[in-house]
Design a protein around this motif. Structure first.
Motif, PDB file in Angstrom:
ATOM      1  N   HIS A  25      39.993  43.714  36.554  1.00 36.75           N
ATOM      2  CA  HIS A  25      39.071  42.708  37.075  1.00 36.75           C
ATOM      3  C   HIS A  25      37.674  43.011  36.529  1.00 36.75           C
ATOM      4  CE1 HIS A  25      36.504  40.496  39.855  1.00 36.75           C
ATOM      5  NE2 HIS A  25      37.571  39.765  40.168  1.00 36.75           N
ATOM      6  N   PRO A  26      36.911  41.982  36.126  1.00 40.24           N
ATOM      7  CA  PRO A  26      35.584  42.238  35.539  1.00 40.24           C
ATOM      8  C   PRO A  26      34.667  43.063  36.427  1.00 40.24           C
ATOM      9  CG  PRO A  26      36.243  39.980  35.138  1.00 40.24           C
ATOM     10  CD  PRO A  26      37.276  40.553  36.057  1.00 40.24           C
ATOM     11  N   ALA A  27      34.708  42.860  37.745  1.00 38.79           N
ATOM     12  CA  ALA A  27      33.856  43.657  38.632  1.00 38.79           C
ATOM     13  C   ALA A  27      34.300  45.114  38.655  1.00 38.79           C
ATOM     14  CB  ALA A  27      33.869  43.074  40.040  1.00 38.79           C
ATOM     15  N   ALA A  28      35.600  45.362  38.548  1.00 36.80           N
ATOM     16  CA  ALA A  28      36.102  46.733  38.466  1.00 36.80           C
ATOM     17  C   ALA A  28      35.661  47.383  37.161  1.00 36.80           C
ATOM     18  CB  ALA A  28      37.625  46.741  38.584  1.00 36.80           C
ATOM     19  N   MET A  29      35.668  46.617  36.085  1.00 37.90           N
ATOM     20  CA  MET A  29      35.203  47.117  34.790  1.00 37.90           C
ATOM     21  C   MET A  29      33.728  47.540  34.891  1.00 37.90           C
ATOM     22  SD  MET A  29      36.294  47.329  31.529  1.00 37.90           S
ATOM     23  CE  MET A  29      35.810  47.045  29.817  1.00 37.90           C
ATOM     24  N   SER A  56      32.820  56.832  34.505  1.00 40.14           N
ATOM     25  CA  SER A  56      33.942  57.122  33.610  1.00 40.14           C
ATOM     26  C   SER A  56      33.469  57.059  32.165  1.00 40.14           C
ATOM     27  CB  SER A  56      35.078  56.117  33.827  1.00 40.14           C
ATOM     28  OG  SER A  56      34.724  54.840  33.321  1.00 40.14           O
ATOM     29  N   ARG A  57      34.405  57.228  31.246  1.00 36.77           N
ATOM     30  CA  ARG A  57      34.118  57.130  29.814  1.00 36.77           C
ATOM     31  C   ARG A  57      34.274  55.704  29.298  1.00 36.77           C
ATOM     32  NH1 ARG A  57      34.124  61.834  26.985  1.00 36.77           N
ATOM     33  NH2 ARG A  57      35.059  60.859  25.153  1.00 36.77           N
ATOM     34  N   GLN A  58      34.331  54.746  30.213  1.00 34.55           N
ATOM     35  CA  GLN A  58      34.516  53.356  29.786  1.00 34.55           C
ATOM     36  C   GLN A  58      33.426  52.857  28.843  1.00 34.55           C
ATOM     37  OE1 GLN A  58      37.374  51.460  30.460  1.00 34.55           O
ATOM     38  NE2 GLN A  58      36.429  50.309  28.797  1.00 34.55           N
ATOM     39  N   PRO A  59      32.146  53.234  29.014  1.00 33.32           N
ATOM     40  CA  PRO A  59      31.161  52.774  28.026  1.00 33.32           C
ATOM     41  C   PRO A  59      31.501  53.191  26.598  1.00 33.32           C
ATOM     42  CG  PRO A  59      30.055  53.574  29.986  1.00 33.32           C
ATOM     43  CD  PRO A  59      31.506  53.932  30.152  1.00 33.32           C
ATOM     44  N   GLU A  89      42.177  46.853  42.455  1.00 36.69           N
ATOM     45  CA  GLU A  89      42.755  46.438  43.733  1.00 36.69           C
ATOM     46  C   GLU A  89      41.685  45.954  44.711  1.00 36.69           C
ATOM     47  OE1 GLU A  89      45.859  48.141  47.113  1.00 36.69           O
ATOM     48  OE2 GLU A  89      45.020  49.512  45.607  1.00 36.69           O
ATOM     49  N   ARG A  90      40.473  46.516  44.608  1.00 35.81           N
ATOM     50  CA  ARG A  90      39.397  46.127  45.523  1.00 35.81           C
ATOM     51  C   ARG A  90      39.024  44.654  45.380  1.00 35.81           C
ATOM     52  NH1 ARG A  90      34.790  50.899  45.064  1.00 35.81           N
ATOM     53  NH2 ARG A  90      36.154  52.708  45.441  1.00 35.81           N
ATOM     54  N   TYR A  91      39.321  44.073  44.242  1.00 36.10           N
ATOM     55  CA  TYR A  91      38.844  42.729  43.931  1.00 36.10           C
ATOM     56  C   TYR A  91      39.963  41.693  43.970  1.00 36.10           C
ATOM     57  CZ  TYR A  91      34.964  45.634  42.583  1.00 36.10           C
ATOM     58  OH  TYR A  91      33.956  46.561  42.606  1.00 36.10           O
ATOM     59  N   VAL A  92      41.036  42.034  44.658  1.00 32.04           N
ATOM     60  CA  VAL A  92      42.123  41.090  44.915  1.00 32.04           C
ATOM     61  C   VAL A  92      42.303  41.000  46.430  1.00 32.04           C
ATOM     62  CG1 VAL A  92      44.536  40.503  44.545  1.00 32.04           C
ATOM     63  CG2 VAL A  92      43.251  41.665  42.731  1.00 32.04           C
ATOM     64  N   HIS A  93      41.983  39.854  46.995  1.00 31.62           N
ATOM     65  CA  HIS A  93      42.093  39.635  48.439  1.00 31.62           C
ATOM     66  C   HIS A  93      43.334  38.784  48.706  1.00 31.62           C
ATOM     67  CE1 HIS A  93      37.452  40.324  48.834  1.00 31.62           C
ATOM     68  NE2 HIS A  93      38.107  41.398  48.406  1.00 31.62           N
ATOM     69  N   ARG A 132      41.515  54.372  33.120  1.00 27.78           N
ATOM     70  CA  ARG A 132      42.148  54.445  34.430  1.00 27.78           C
ATOM     71  C   ARG A 132      41.198  54.052  35.567  1.00 27.78           C
ATOM     72  NH1 ARG A 132      46.565  56.439  36.646  1.00 27.78           N
ATOM     73  NH2 ARG A 132      47.271  57.286  34.653  1.00 27.78           N
ATOM     74  N   THR A 133      39.937  54.433  35.485  1.00 27.66           N
ATOM     75  CA  THR A 133      39.031  54.177  36.601  1.00 27.66           C
ATOM     76  C   THR A 133      38.969  52.690  36.925  1.00 27.66           C
ATOM     77  OG1 THR A 133      37.715  56.128  36.053  1.00 27.66           O
ATOM     78  CG2 THR A 133      36.699  54.482  37.475  1.00 27.66           C
TER      79      THR A 133
END
Length: 273
Positions: free
Chosen positions: A128-132, A139-142, A236-240, A229-230
């Motif tokens: 989800h974009p907000a999770a990204m 994390s090392r995502q950047p 999951e936080r962004y799926v209601h 992974r992060t």
């Protein structure tokens, strides 16, 4: 896969593969970069066997008749409008929506904007974009996403990518036949520029993706070179709504390399819904 048909949205003409049982509930599958609709060719037979109809477009910039000039034409709001326009052109009230890579980003946004048109959502690889966004400082995502900043440059990415793309895709785990097919298509300068314009339009996009409220499955490969992974675990936080997270021992190219598992996840989500 079935022969191409076309659907028009204004002045744009999109290529579409529409196949499977005519009375089957429709599943719309959105491809990523630098793929096209053929990325789903190993998945769709499983869906047809399960009684589902499949709709597989070549998206904006990938369909030769839907390649407007300028990066502004590839803003996320236009990509989402293309999805909803396809449903309207086919007279479909709802679909099961599936996306991989960039197609996953469009699928998240379309499901958030039009939950009434989305029977269920299955996203491969792309969190989800907000999770990204939330994963960036923790994390090392950047570092994983650094190529997206490089793609913002004009002209230079085209000169560097085109002659090296096939080998780069193979090194990152894409089967040779698929890498060759996508690379050949991207050797057309207009095609590659249009595909890169999806990235270049990101700073101009006016769409923000809130949490989705439709039943959702998220499938992620633990060896994905681009998406860590992060962000996957934060999604999951962004799926209601009812949610399932499927982790595979795989890389990024899930439709091509993990077709059985991908199809099983889609079918399970459609049946649960």
């Amino acid at each position: 896969m079935s022969p191409l048909r076309r659907f028009d949205r204004g002045l744009l003409r999109f290529d579409l593969r529409d196949d499977g049982p005519e009375d089957g509930f429709p599943v719309l599958l959105l491809h990523g970069f630098p793929q096209d609709g053929t990325s789903w060719s190993r998945v769709v037979p499983h869906l047809h066997a399960a009684g589902l109809r499949t709709l597989v477009p070549d998206q904006r910039g990938y369909s030769p008749g839907a390649r407007p000039p300028g990066r502004g034409a590839y803003r996320l709001e236009f990509l989402v409008a293309d999805v909803l326009g396809l449903l309207d052109s086919l007279g479909l009230a709802r679909v099961h929506l599936v996306g991989h890579d960039w197609g996953g980003g469009v699928a998240w946004a379309a499901a958030a904007r039009a939950p009434e048109r989305t029977a269920s959502l299955t996203v491969l690889s792309t969190p989800h974009p907000a999770a990204m966004l939330a994963s960036m400082p923790r994390s090392r995502q950047p570092l994983r996403s650094g190529y997206m900043a490089a793609f913002q440059l004009p002209a230079l990415p085209e000169r560097l990518i085109a002659p090296r793309l096939e080998q780069a895709l193979r090194r990152r785990g894409l089967p040779a036949a698929d890498a060759g097919r996508y690379a050949r298509r991207m050797r057309e300068p207009a095609t590659l520029t249009a595909a890169l314009n999806w990235y270049r339009a990101l700073p101009m996009s006016h769409v923000r993706t809130p949490p989705v409220t439709v039943p959702t499955t998220y499938v992620w490969g633990a060896r994905d070179f681009a998406l860590g992974r992060t962000a996957a675990e934060l999604t999951e936080r962004y799926v209601h709504a009812p949610y399932r997270f499927v982790e595979l021992s795989a890389g990024h190219w899930l439709p091509e390399t993990e077709a059985d598992e991908v199809a099983a996840a889609i079918i399970a989500r459609t049946r649960a819904t």
